[in-house]
Design a protein around this motif. Sequence first.
Motif, short mmCIF file in Angstrom:
data_model
loop_
_atom_site.label_atom_id
_atom_site.label_comp_id
_atom_site.label_asym_id
_atom_site.label_seq_id
_atom_site.Cartn_x
_atom_site.Cartn_y
_atom_site.Cartn_z
N PRO A 32 0.80 -1.22 0.00
CA PRO A 32 0.00 0.00 0.00
C PRO A 32 0.84 1.28 0.00
CG PRO A 32 -0.10 -1.11 2.13
CD PRO A 32 0.61 -2.03 1.20
N GLY A 33 2.14 1.16 0.29
CA GLY A 33 2.97 2.35 0.33
C GLY A 33 3.66 2.67 -0.98
N TRP A 34 3.25 2.01 -2.07
CA TRP A 34 4.01 2.19 -3.30
C TRP A 34 3.99 3.62 -3.81
CZ3 TRP A 34 1.33 4.05 -7.43
CH2 TRP A 34 -0.04 3.79 -7.50
N ASN A 35 2.88 4.32 -3.62
CA ASN A 35 2.89 5.66 -4.19
C ASN A 35 3.71 6.65 -3.37
OD1 ASN A 35 1.03 6.94 -2.35
ND2 ASN A 35 -0.59 5.78 -3.38
N GLN A 36 3.88 6.34 -2.08
CA GLN A 36 4.78 7.18 -1.29
C GLN A 36 6.24 6.96 -1.72
OE1 GLN A 36 4.01 7.26 2.87
NE2 GLN A 36 5.64 8.74 3.25
N VAL A 37 6.55 5.72 -2.02
CA VAL A 37 7.90 5.42 -2.52
C VAL A 37 8.15 6.16 -3.84
CG1 VAL A 37 9.40 3.59 -3.42
CG2 VAL A 37 8.01 3.18 -1.38
N LEU A 38 7.13 6.14 -4.70
CA LEU A 38 7.27 6.88 -5.96
C LEU A 38 7.49 8.36 -5.72
CD1 LEU A 38 4.66 5.62 -8.58
CD2 LEU A 38 7.10 5.16 -8.45
N GLN A 39 6.71 8.91 -4.79
CA GLN A 39 6.83 10.35 -4.51
C GLN A 39 8.24 10.68 -4.02
OE1 GLN A 39 3.69 12.02 -2.15
NE2 GLN A 39 4.86 13.83 -1.58
N GLU A 40 8.74 9.85 -3.10
CA GLU A 40 10.07 10.12 -2.55
C GLU A 40 11.17 9.96 -3.60
OE1 GLU A 40 10.07 7.47 0.74
OE2 GLU A 40 8.77 8.75 1.96
N THR A 41 10.92 9.10 -4.57
CA THR A 41 11.93 8.87 -5.59
C THR A 41 11.83 9.87 -6.74
OG1 THR A 41 11.76 6.51 -5.08
CG2 THR A 41 12.91 7.11 -7.12
N LEU A 42 10.60 10.13 -7.18
CA LEU A 42 10.42 10.88 -8.42
C LEU A 42 10.38 12.40 -8.24
CD1 LEU A 42 7.90 8.63 -10.35
CD2 LEU A 42 10.40 8.57 -10.35
N LEU A 43 9.87 12.86 -7.11
CA LEU A 43 9.81 14.33 -6.96
C LEU A 43 11.19 14.98 -6.99
CD1 LEU A 43 6.89 15.31 -4.55
CD2 LEU A 43 7.06 15.56 -7.02
N PRO A 44 12.20 14.41 -6.34
CA PRO A 44 13.54 15.00 -6.48
C PRO A 44 14.03 15.01 -7.93
CG PRO A 44 13.48 13.51 -4.62
CD PRO A 44 12.19 13.32 -5.35
N LEU A 45 13.66 13.98 -8.68
CA LEU A 45 14.05 13.95 -10.10
C LEU A 45 13.32 15.05 -10.87
CD1 LEU A 45 14.00 10.11 -10.81
CD2 LEU A 45 16.01 11.56 -10.47
N ALA A 46 12.05 15.26 -10.54
CA ALA A 46 11.29 16.31 -11.23
C ALA A 46 11.87 17.69 -10.91
CB ALA A 46 9.82 16.23 -10.81
N ARG A 47 12.23 17.87 -9.64
CA ARG A 47 12.84 19.16 -9.27
C ARG A 47 14.16 19.34 -10.01
NH1 ARG A 47 11.71 17.35 -3.77
NH2 ARG A 47 9.62 18.09 -3.23
N ALA A 48 14.93 18.29 -10.08
CA ALA A 48 16.22 18.38 -10.78
C ALA A 48 16.03 18.67 -12.26
CB ALA A 48 16.99 17.06 -10.60
N ALA A 49 14.85 18.29 -12.78
CA ALA A 49 14.55 18.57 -14.19
C ALA A 49 13.95 19.97 -14.36
CB ALA A 49 13.58 17.53 -14.73
N ALA A 50 13.94 20.74 -13.26
CA ALA A 50 13.46 22.13 -13.26
C ALA A 50 11.95 22.25 -13.40
CB ALA A 50 14.16 22.97 -14.33
N LEU A 51 11.22 21.18 -13.08
CA LEU A 51 9.76 21.31 -12.98
C LEU A 51 9.44 21.99 -11.66
CD1 LEU A 51 8.28 17.87 -14.17
CD2 LEU A 51 8.50 20.00 -15.46
#
Lengths: 136, 112
Positions: free
Chosen positions: A14-33
């Motif tokens: 059930p925690g898969w989307n939290q894992v995605l958030q923790e992994t992908l949001l830093p990548l999105a920020r690094a991509a200047a989103l």
Amino acid sequence: MTNRIRIEIGPDDPGWNQVLQETLLPLARAAALDELAGMGLLLAIVEAINNIIEHAYQGSDGQPIALVWEQTASTIRLDLHDHGRPMPLPLPSGDLPDDPLALGGRGWHIIRANTDEVQYRRVQEENVLTLVKNLT
Amino acid sequence: MSLEHHTEQGVDVIKLPQRLVMANAGDARNELKRIVSQGSGKLVVDLSQTEFMDSSGLAVLVTGLQAARKRDGDVYLAAMNDTIRALFQLTRLHTVFQIFDDETGALKAFSA
């Protein structure tokens, strides 16, 4: 330069989307989103995975989903791989339901609003849904 | 799942969890319907702790609104973050729900 990562998702966790958030949001920020665009892209991914769990795998537990994030100077490309039932074509347009109090029917609207391109292909027994977000 | 719940001035006030997504939406929906059916039908939903919501979470709130209106009540939303506010605007649910900056404002609107 291309950044590429692959994440395996266990949809019965059930925690898969939290894992995605923790992994992908830093990548999105690094991509200047900006924050809203990054959360919007995350939401599109979550909705796409919800659809895979609900429709491709029909809610059965323990079925694998793989997410591949690939970033270039101009785009973020996300490939979602699963081995469930094929997606009916054409892909949904993303129109909102006519009834504002409908309980469902908003997922594809969210996906399309937060991405620039959506593609689907079935390769042998695998579904591949591709979401593209332009960076320029 | 147990939603934080108290009653104030005859209005049920619930606080949503940090995440309201497909994994916990079913439990939240059942609990919300139970609270509405046992209360006045007037409900304030406090989203101050909620960081992330998907379309399953939206469906939970729509279910609550339908249940409340069947009892001549309503559901007022309070303290949503910018991301969730953007989701409501994107799905046009901001035209269906009354949205307040905080719980106090929502409670005042019920007593007006």
